[in-house]
Design an enzyme around this catalytic site. Structure first.
Site, PDB file in Angstrom:
ATOM      1  N   TRP A  23       0.449  -1.131   0.010  1.00 60.26           N
ATOM      2  CA  TRP A  23      -0.380  -0.077  -0.147  1.00 60.26           C
ATOM      3  C   TRP A  23       0.781   1.240  -0.182  1.00 60.26           C
ATOM      4  O   TRP A  23       1.503   1.323   0.468  1.00 60.26           O
ATOM      5  CB  TRP A  23      -1.324   0.121   1.443  1.00 60.26           C
ATOM      6  N   ASP A  46      -0.371   8.906   0.622  1.00 61.67           N
ATOM      7  CA  ASP A  46       0.419  10.495   0.554  1.00 61.67           C
ATOM      8  C   ASP A  46       1.966  11.014   0.179  1.00 61.67           C
ATOM      9  O   ASP A  46       2.400   9.903   0.967  1.00 61.67           O
ATOM     10  CB  ASP A  46      -0.058  11.251   1.614  1.00 61.67           C
ATOM     11  N   ASP A  73      -0.701  16.460   9.796  1.00 60.76           N
ATOM     12  CA  ASP A  73      -0.325  16.903   8.384  1.00 60.76           C
ATOM     13  C   ASP A  73       0.449  18.421   7.787  1.00 60.76           C
ATOM     14  O   ASP A  73      -0.167  19.104   7.195  1.00 60.76           O
ATOM     15  CB  ASP A  73      -1.187  16.839   7.225  1.00 60.76           C
TER      16      ASP A  73
END
Length: 441
Positions: free
Chosen positions: A13, A16, A151
């Site tokens: 996987w 971002d 983030d």
């Protein structure tokens, strides 16, 4: 292991892009990575480097859960160079309750994020025992959400002051939090900016704020932003007013989509080696690619970020475009295997087919249709369209295994879609041309 043009993880996987930076003569691209299965799970930071934005070479995992604050994941963040060293900033997550069914998933939102940093002496070695928390968990609900603040994007201004922007939510609306620091280590809360209404998303993920020419541009990944009256998770942008010294940003009254496909999310930007603002985004995939090592998710090709007449545009990065020098007969069947770049014009009612992927002009819009290229796979919005425009549309269509990117009028609009096969079927308008990359790639 190397990837050509469109970065994907060595297997399993990817999501971002993180910490993208040009550092010591190389582009470094980190990314959210679950190395055990082709599904979302406990986040690590994968790492790849490139000297030319064309060939990516994987490095060892840079970040992995190793301390109390990030024991359940190293979430998204950014990188800066400071005194010759590479500094990573990211969101660490700790689950408050163990999930007995799946240790890689939280239970009913019971998790605690904080913002951490890690310093690397050279961008290759990362000592995961030397992380430190720089912004603790938000406990004041008047500032931000305790669970959904994450983030960090960090930059240094011309006066040497460090700035951080975080995404959060407030009363069901997206919000940005601004912090500042004189040294990059000790941070103070400075200000916030909240969406004017809930149509612009209930949570602003993966914020990015930067200057292009004389304009400030904000990138956001709003959760549940309304598009055509329905909530969607799409990457968005706006030209904004921003007072950098006081961290005062005027809330955008509307947001434009960065890409008119439905797969791109969480893009990140940095300055390239020429000082131009460039962007790479994550392409979500509806199903696993069943290869020898199954994988899911990939990155876009690099794009520039430009502001033209107040509108943010995303042309293909010239280092990529200039690599396609070998002309190929435009009608040569395409079944994957090597990247190609097609240039063509579409008038109203015209259609182009590249390996079974259809592109046509209808009611002034460019429409891309991946139905034939995703057999038996449920996809969201298999047909996507650009805003309508007058006159012929000039297209650059970049195709590679599992992806098609359509650049309309030098990035005035871009439509990107992931795919699972090409059939070889071709139909191109008169004057279309096709190029491959130089030999040896």
């Amino acid at each position: 292991m190397k990837n050509l043009l469109h970065l994907r993880a060595p297997g399993n996987w990817i999501n971002d892009p993180n910490g993208m930076i040009y550092y010591r003569g190389q582009y470094h691209l980190f990314y959210q990575y679950f190395p055990y299965e082709p599904r979302w799970g406990t986040m690590h930071w994968g790492h790849a480097v490139s000297r030319d934005l064309l060939t990516w070479e994987h490095q060892r995992i840079a970040l992995y859960p190793s301390v109390y604050a990030d024991q359940n994941g190293c979430f998204s963040g950014s990188a800066i160079e400071r005194d010759g060293e590479l500094v990573l900033y990211y969101t660490g997550v700790r689950y408050e309750v163990l999930n007995p069914e799946d240790i890689h998933r939280h239970v009913n939102g019971q998790y605690e994020p904080s913002q951490l940093m890690l310093v690397s002496p050279d961008g290759i070695r990362f000592d995961n025992t030397k992380k430190r928390v720089v912004v603790p968990t938000i406990l004041d609900a008047a500032i931000g959400d305790r669970r959904n603040t994450r983030d960090p994007k960090v930059w240094r201004d011309e006066q040497g002051v460090y700035h951080m922007v975080l995404g959060t939510t407030y009363e069901g609306r997206g919000r940005l939090l601004f912090y500042c620091s004189t040294d990059g280590d000790t941070w103070e809360y400075q200000n916030c900016c909240t969406a004017p209404n809930d149509t612009l998303g209930r949570m602003w993920e993966c914020p990015d704020l930067f200057r292009v020419g004389g304009s400030w541009v904000v990138h956001l990944s709003p959760m549940a932003m309304e598009i055509d009256g329905a909530p969607a998770y799409q990457a968005a942008c706006a030209v904004v007013e921003f007072d950098e010294e006081n961290a005062k940003m005027t809330p955008p009254q509307s947001l434009s989509r960065i890409d008119y496909g439905w797969d791109l999310y969480a893009p990140q930007t940095c300055l390239d080696r020429e000082g131009r603002r460039m962007m790479i985004g994550w392409m979500r995939m509806p199903a696993v690619v069943d290869a020898e090592v199954p994988w899911r998710g990939m990155m876009t090709a690099p794009r520039l970020v430009e502001v033209r007449d107040g509108r943010v545009c995303y042309p293909l990065h010239p280092d990529v475009r200039e690599a396609f020098t070998r002309e190929i007969p435009a009608d040569a069947p395409y079944s994957g295997g090597e990247p190609r770049l097609y240039t063509l014009c579409l008038s109203e009612g015209e259609t182009a087919v590249i390996g079974g992927f259809r592109i046509f002009r209808e009611n002034g819009s460019i429409v891309a249709d991946r139905c034939v290229c995703c057999p038996g796979i449920e996809t969201e919005k298999p047909l996507v369209s650009s805003p309508a425009a007058e006159g012929d549309e000039v297209l650059e269509v970049l195709v590679n295994d599992n992806i098609v990117e359509c650049y309309v009028n030098r990035g005035a609009a871009v439509l990107s879609q992931t795919v699972y096969r090409f059939t070889g079927e071709m139909q191109l308008p008169a004057g279309a041309r096709c190029y491959g990359m130089e030999a040896g790639r």
